[in-house]
Motif scaffolding. Sequence first.
Motif, mmCIF file in Angstrom:
data_model
loop_
_atom_site.group_PDB
_atom_site.id
_atom_site.type_symbol
_atom_site.label_atom_id
_atom_site.label_comp_id
_atom_site.label_asym_id
_atom_site.label_seq_id
_atom_site.Cartn_x
_atom_site.Cartn_y
_atom_site.Cartn_z
ATOM 1 N N GLY A 33 0.821 -1.212 0.000
ATOM 2 C CA GLY A 33 0.000 0.000 0.000
ATOM 3 C C GLY A 33 0.851 1.257 0.000
ATOM 4 N N SER A 34 1.945 1.240 0.767
ATOM 5 C CA SER A 34 2.842 2.395 0.817
ATOM 6 C C SER A 34 3.501 2.627 -0.537
ATOM 7 C CB SER A 34 3.913 2.191 1.884
ATOM 8 O OG SER A 34 3.340 2.094 3.155
ATOM 9 N N LYS A 35 3.932 1.531 -1.166
ATOM 10 C CA LYS A 35 4.585 1.642 -2.464
ATOM 11 C C LYS A 35 3.608 2.157 -3.519
ATOM 12 C CE LYS A 35 5.810 -2.121 -4.662
ATOM 13 N NZ LYS A 35 6.516 -3.340 -5.104
ATOM 14 N N PHE A 48 2.939 5.891 -2.928
ATOM 15 C CA PHE A 48 4.095 6.679 -3.346
ATOM 16 C C PHE A 48 4.142 6.817 -4.865
ATOM 17 C CE2 PHE A 48 8.448 6.931 -4.895
ATOM 18 C CZ PHE A 48 8.872 8.095 -4.273
ATOM 19 N N MET A 49 3.953 5.704 -5.573
ATOM 20 C CA MET A 49 4.018 5.748 -7.026
ATOM 21 C C MET A 49 2.865 6.564 -7.616
ATOM 22 S SD MET A 49 6.805 4.398 -7.771
ATOM 23 C CE MET A 49 6.671 4.373 -9.523
ATOM 24 N N ASP A 50 1.674 6.468 -7.023
ATOM 25 C CA ASP A 50 0.545 7.282 -7.490
ATOM 26 C C ASP A 50 0.849 8.773 -7.330
ATOM 27 O OD1 ASP A 50 -0.846 5.011 -8.131
ATOM 28 O OD2 ASP A 50 -2.146 5.071 -6.351
ATOM 29 N N GLY A 51 1.387 9.145 -6.196
ATOM 30 C CA GLY A 51 1.736 10.541 -5.958
ATOM 31 C C GLY A 51 2.853 11.016 -6.868
ATOM 32 N N SER A 59 1.520 11.361 -10.426
ATOM 33 C CA SER A 59 0.638 12.516 -10.502
ATOM 34 C C SER A 59 1.437 13.816 -10.545
ATOM 35 C CB SER A 59 -0.310 12.528 -9.309
ATOM 36 O OG SER A 59 -1.063 13.701 -9.281
ATOM 37 N N ALA A 60 2.515 13.874 -9.802
ATOM 38 C CA ALA A 60 3.312 15.095 -9.728
ATOM 39 C C ALA A 60 4.189 15.291 -10.960
ATOM 40 C CB ALA A 60 4.184 15.077 -8.478
ATOM 41 N N THR A 61 4.549 14.210 -11.633
ATOM 42 C CA THR A 61 5.462 14.335 -12.770
ATOM 43 C C THR A 61 4.758 14.387 -14.110
ATOM 44 O OG1 THR A 61 5.763 11.932 -12.832
ATOM 45 C CG2 THR A 61 7.384 13.221 -11.580
ATOM 46 N N GLN A 62 3.433 14.345 -14.120
ATOM 47 C CA GLN A 62 2.719 14.442 -15.386
ATOM 48 C C GLN A 62 2.880 15.838 -15.956
ATOM 49 O OE1 GLN A 62 -1.315 13.466 -14.569
ATOM 50 N NE2 GLN A 62 -0.965 11.269 -14.644
ATOM 51 N N LYS A 63 3.125 15.883 -17.247
ATOM 52 C CA LYS A 63 3.254 17.178 -17.903
ATOM 53 C C LYS A 63 1.870 17.716 -18.200
ATOM 54 C CE LYS A 63 7.770 16.459 -19.806
ATOM 55 N NZ LYS A 63 8.671 16.775 -20.844
ATOM 56 N N LYS A 64 1.655 18.934 -17.804
ATOM 57 C CA LYS A 64 0.376 19.581 -18.038
ATOM 58 C C LYS A 64 0.619 20.829 -18.871
ATOM 59 C CE LYS A 64 -1.384 17.860 -13.730
ATOM 60 N NZ LYS A 64 -1.709 18.105 -12.378
ATOM 61 N N ASP A 65 -0.241 21.041 -19.824
ATOM 62 C CA ASP A 65 -0.119 22.241 -20.659
ATOM 63 C C ASP A 65 -0.626 23.441 -19.875
ATOM 64 O OD1 ASP A 65 0.912 20.849 -22.791
ATOM 65 O OD2 ASP A 65 -1.059 20.438 -23.654
#
Length: 52
Positions: free
Chosen positions: A29-31, A34-37, A40-46
């Motif tokens: 669950g922790s892993k 962490f990967m979801d966060g 989500s943070a590294t997605q490139k957004k226009d």
Amino acid sequence: MKITRRDIKFFLLGILTMFILETIFDWEGSKKSFMDGYNSATQKKDVSIDDE
């Protein structure tokens, strides 16, 4: 009642211990969280700035 440095040290040690135990016992669950966060943070957004 006086709060001493010893009280603060043991309080912080307790919080750290609980964090470590939770991470160990719920590793999957922790892993996943962490990967979801991270993803989500590294997605490139226009982002566009309109000059008006």
